[in-house]
Design a protein around this motif. Structure first.
Motif, PDB file in Angstrom:
ATOM      1  N   ARG A  58     -98.553  42.256 -22.568  1.00  0.00           N
ATOM      2  CA  ARG A  58     -99.427  43.206 -21.880  1.00  0.00           C
ATOM      3  C   ARG A  58    -100.761  43.299 -22.628  1.00  0.00           C
ATOM      4  NH1 ARG A  58     -95.898  48.597 -20.935  1.00  0.00           N
ATOM      5  NH2 ARG A  58     -97.576  49.063 -19.459  1.00  0.00           N
ATOM      6  N   GLU A  71    -105.375  48.845 -18.287  1.00  0.00           N
ATOM      7  CA  GLU A  71    -104.509  47.702 -18.575  1.00  0.00           C
ATOM      8  C   GLU A  71    -104.906  46.543 -17.666  1.00  0.00           C
ATOM      9  OE1 GLU A  71     -99.757  46.464 -18.901  1.00  0.00           O
ATOM     10  OE2 GLU A  71    -100.331  48.556 -18.526  1.00  0.00           O
ATOM     11  N   ILE A 117     -97.971  43.693 -27.126  1.00  0.00           N
ATOM     12  CA  ILE A 117     -99.118  44.384 -26.554  1.00  0.00           C
ATOM     13  C   ILE A 117    -100.376  43.962 -27.309  1.00  0.00           C
ATOM     14  CG2 ILE A 117    -100.180  46.615 -26.063  1.00  0.00           C
ATOM     15  CD1 ILE A 117     -97.416  47.804 -25.805  1.00  0.00           C
TER      16      ILE A 117
END
Length: 349
Positions: free
Chosen positions: A227, A261, A302
């Motif tokens: 992500r 995001e 992440i």
């Protein structure tokens, strides 16, 4: 019996002096067990000391706020453990008259307490003959007895559970459980264990068959998800933009910065990214890259990019999840580690 005797003998000579080993207080043992889940003793010990200093009894823990608990927990990861602890403390007050239970059958009903933790607390606090099975114990049993079933398979869990329980019979449960856990942590280590000085060497299946590095077996983990988190740091007149993370995702209820995001590394020529930034912070906003970080979680990687904000305007009526708070107040909130590290490096200097 030689197996158990050798492990207990080794433990009496080699054990570490740890504060939770000098008590039968189920509350104190519970604190240590939850904090040390998926955490090395060296990392967990300062957290244990902090929690016990702030909350010396289960009653004082039950009176804490979630923010207080999460702030103390900050940096340990797996934040659901901290939230579960608060829920459990309140359960003890409401359902057990404020007395932390010591029986396995009652412990297993408390939130956040599974079979391993219930066995550990009941054996350490009450000498109940319940065998513990953590990563250290799985490793010792798999290597010594040559068990080829994966430790995280249904069949494997049954095999190991039955073996572990048979080994604790006719033992002092508290002493034996602590001994085999410590043996796995210090002697039968995951990598490069000192087999040349191991008291179990003569009858150890893995040592005799050159399988030390092959056991225990474990089913492959689920695929790791990647992500990209893009944080926007807006500070003006001593106030900073922040938001509280929602339930159902990583770091729920912790505080971070406004976030966009993306599906990959942000591209400044990507119109959708620029539109998202301007929709949130105004059409005249200027953003400046500050630092990139890679943050590893159990099932997620992440990639974090921090941007500084200039000339920004936030419509708080439209973006109700974003708040503007005093920087000193923000620093007291519980944060994900990647945010607390950023604060220490960039906002306190």
């Amino acid at each position: 019996m030689d197996f158990q005797n050798e492990i207990v003998k080794w433990y009496k000579i080699n054990k570490r002096e740890l504060p939770w080993r000098n008590t039968t207080d189920a509350y104190v043992i519970w604190l240590s067990e939850i904090i040390l889940q998926q955490t090395r003793v060296e990392q967990g010990l300062p957290y244990f000391n902090k929690f016990l200093a702030h909350f010396p009894t289960v009653s004082s823990f039950a009176e804490a706020t979630e923010n207080q608990v999460l702030k103390l927990w900050q940096g340990l990861g797996y934040y659901s453990r901290g939230r579960n602890m608060l829920f459990t403390a309140k359960q003890v007050i409401e359902n057990h008259d404020g007395i932390f239970p010591v029986q396995y059958e009652k412990l297993i009903q408390l939130k956040g307490i599974g079979e391993y933790t219930a066995a550990a607390i009941s054996s350490f606090a009450n000498n109940q003959a319940k065998a513990v099975l953590d990563g250290n114990v799985f490793r010792v049993l798999a290597r010594y007895f040559g068990i080829g079933e994966p430790i995280n398979s249904t069949v494997g869990k049954k095999v190991f559970s039955e073996l572990a329980q048979s080994l604790i019979e006719n033992q002092s449960p508290s002493l034996y459980n602590q001994a085999i856990m410590e043996f796995g942590a210090l002697q039968c280590k995951p990598k490069s264990p000192p087999c040349n000085i191991c008291p179990l060497q003569v009858n150890c299946y893995a040592y005799k068959n050159n399988k030390v590095n092959d056991l225990p077996l474990k089913l492959k983990k689920v695929k790791v998800k990647e992500r990209w988190f893009n944080y926007f740091v807006g500070i003006h007149n001593g106030y900073v933009l922040t938001k509280q993370r929602k339930p159902g995702d990583v770091w729920q209820h912790l505080y971070d910065f406004p976030l966009i995001e993306t599906d990959g590394k942000p591209d400044f020529e990507d119109e959708s990214f620029i539109v998202s930034v301007k929709n949130t912070f105004g059409k005249n906003v200027r953003i400046t890259p500050i630092i990139q970080k890679k943050h590893l979680l159990t099932h997620q990687i992440i990639y974090v990019q921090f941007f500084g904000l200039d000339n920004y305007i936030v419509n708080f009526n439209l973006h109700t999840d974003i708040k503007s708070v005093l920087l000193e107040e923000f620093e007291e909130f519980p944060h994900p580690k990647v945010i607390s590290d950023f604060i220490s490096l960039y906002l306190k200097n």
